[in-house]
Write a protein that holds these residues in place. Sequence first.
Motif, short mmCIF file in Angstrom:
data_model
loop_
_atom_site.label_atom_id
_atom_site.label_comp_id
_atom_site.label_asym_id
_atom_site.label_seq_id
_atom_site.Cartn_x
_atom_site.Cartn_y
_atom_site.Cartn_z
N MET A 1 0.84 -1.20 0.00
CA MET A 1 0.00 0.00 0.00
C MET A 1 0.88 1.25 0.00
O MET A 1 1.05 1.92 1.00
CB MET A 1 -0.90 -0.02 1.22
CG MET A 1 -2.01 -1.06 1.09
SD MET A 1 -3.50 -0.50 1.89
CE MET A 1 -2.96 -0.36 3.57
N ASP A 3 0.58 4.09 -1.58
CA ASP A 3 -0.05 5.41 -1.54
C ASP A 3 -0.89 5.65 -0.28
O ASP A 3 -1.56 6.66 -0.18
CB ASP A 3 -0.97 5.58 -2.76
CG ASP A 3 -0.16 5.51 -4.05
OD1 ASP A 3 1.01 5.91 -4.02
OD2 ASP A 3 -0.72 5.05 -5.06
N THR A 68 -6.46 5.28 1.01
CA THR A 68 -5.80 5.06 -0.28
C THR A 68 -6.67 5.73 -1.35
O THR A 68 -7.80 6.15 -1.06
CB THR A 68 -5.67 3.55 -0.60
OG1 THR A 68 -6.99 3.04 -0.83
CG2 THR A 68 -5.02 2.79 0.53
N PRO A 69 -6.17 5.81 -2.58
CA PRO A 69 -7.01 6.41 -3.63
C PRO A 69 -8.29 5.62 -3.88
O PRO A 69 -9.24 6.13 -4.45
CB PRO A 69 -6.10 6.37 -4.87
CG PRO A 69 -4.71 6.33 -4.32
CD PRO A 69 -4.80 5.53 -3.05
N GLU A 70 -8.32 4.35 -3.45
CA GLU A 70 -9.49 3.51 -3.72
C GLU A 70 -10.50 3.48 -2.59
O GLU A 70 -11.70 3.33 -2.80
CB GLU A 70 -9.07 2.05 -3.99
CG GLU A 70 -8.31 1.81 -5.27
CD GLU A 70 -6.84 2.17 -5.15
OE1 GLU A 70 -6.27 1.95 -4.06
OE2 GLU A 70 -6.26 2.72 -6.11
N GLN A 71 -10.01 3.56 -1.35
CA GLN A 71 -10.92 3.35 -0.22
C GLN A 71 -10.41 3.96 1.08
O GLN A 71 -9.25 4.32 1.19
CB GLN A 71 -11.14 1.85 -0.01
CG GLN A 71 -9.86 1.14 0.44
CD GLN A 71 -10.07 -0.35 0.68
OE1 GLN A 71 -10.84 -0.99 -0.04
NE2 GLN A 71 -9.42 -0.88 1.69
N ARG A 73 -10.28 2.75 5.00
CA ARG A 73 -10.51 1.60 5.88
C ARG A 73 -10.32 2.05 7.31
O ARG A 73 -9.32 2.69 7.65
CB ARG A 73 -9.53 0.48 5.55
CG ARG A 73 -9.82 -0.77 6.37
CD ARG A 73 -9.32 -2.01 5.68
NE ARG A 73 -7.87 -2.09 5.78
CZ ARG A 73 -7.21 -3.23 5.92
NH1 ARG A 73 -7.87 -4.36 5.98
NH2 ARG A 73 -5.91 -3.23 5.99
N ASP A 120 -19.35 0.34 3.03
CA ASP A 120 -19.51 -0.66 1.97
C ASP A 120 -19.27 -2.07 2.52
O ASP A 120 -19.80 -3.03 1.98
CB ASP A 120 -18.56 -0.36 0.81
CG ASP A 120 -18.97 0.91 0.09
OD1 ASP A 120 -20.12 0.98 -0.36
OD2 ASP A 120 -18.16 1.85 0.02
N ARG A 139 -15.68 2.78 0.09
CA ARG A 139 -14.96 2.90 -1.19
C ARG A 139 -15.12 4.30 -1.77
O ARG A 139 -16.18 4.91 -1.68
CB ARG A 139 -15.46 1.86 -2.18
CG ARG A 139 -14.89 0.47 -1.90
CD ARG A 139 -15.16 -0.47 -3.05
NE ARG A 139 -16.53 -0.94 -3.07
CZ ARG A 139 -16.97 -1.97 -2.34
NH1 ARG A 139 -16.16 -2.62 -1.54
NH2 ARG A 139 -18.23 -2.34 -2.41
N LEU A 140 -14.06 4.77 -2.38
CA LEU A 140 -14.10 6.11 -2.96
C LEU A 140 -14.64 6.07 -4.40
O LEU A 140 -14.57 5.07 -5.05
CB LEU A 140 -12.69 6.72 -2.96
CG LEU A 140 -12.23 7.21 -1.59
CD1 LEU A 140 -10.73 7.37 -1.56
CD2 LEU A 140 -12.89 8.54 -1.25
#
Lengths: 140, 115
Positions: A1, A3, A68-71, A73, A120, A139-140
Amino acid sequence: MEDAIVLKYQVIDGEFQRAGEVSSDVKHKLKQLGVPADIVRKVAIAMYEGEVNMVIHANGGEITVEITPEQIRMILADVGPGIPDVEKAMQAGYSTASDATRNLGFGAGMGLPNMKKNTDSMDIETKLGEGTTITMVVRL
Amino acid sequence: MTLREAAKIIEAEVLVGEDKLDQEIGSICGSDMMSEVLAFTKDQSVLLTGLCNTQVLRTADMLDLICLIFIRDKKPTPEMLEMAEDDGRVVMTTHFGMFSACGKLYAAGAGAGCM
């Protein structure tokens, strides 16, 4: 990870007045990072409910947030009494909170359902007498 | 309905945010249970509550509520008012109880937020 931005916080036991400080800080950091408002709102609500639970039920604990750019947590880990019946605890309106907690505006049996609704995914690992770890992802 | 109009209807005293009263209200919610507020409140909301502790301020922060109205003349502590000021929120207090305050605002055409 590579980022990932990782934030770590301690939630202090019994400090009801300060419950929510962590969630507030995370919320403002997400805003600064330019995370969309609807996502910030979901994370803030889920985390705040979880943080209040840690203070009123579980002797405090540790919160880790990984962005992160995706999610996003959130890992809320406590060494409290554990949840005897997770299925029941997830039912809206079911509560084991004391009258003292209710007088403070919480304990309506909405916390865990609210957390699930705003994320999510939500995973609860709990062991009686050892503690509970709740991992939530938005999630983003 | 603006916050200024709402304040007039329920004869509220503005404790913080006198300069922000021209904001339009999206919806209004009356509750003492913060989890219910967290579950059902919409955007640009105003919360009427009889609960007067820091968690009301925290809840308002999480939801970006535009205004808090304390019923039955309840007054937040100076620390709570400072928190509200830092967050740019309006805080009022009204001498009416929950039923009357909500009823007056509802009858004047304000939209309901949760309950």
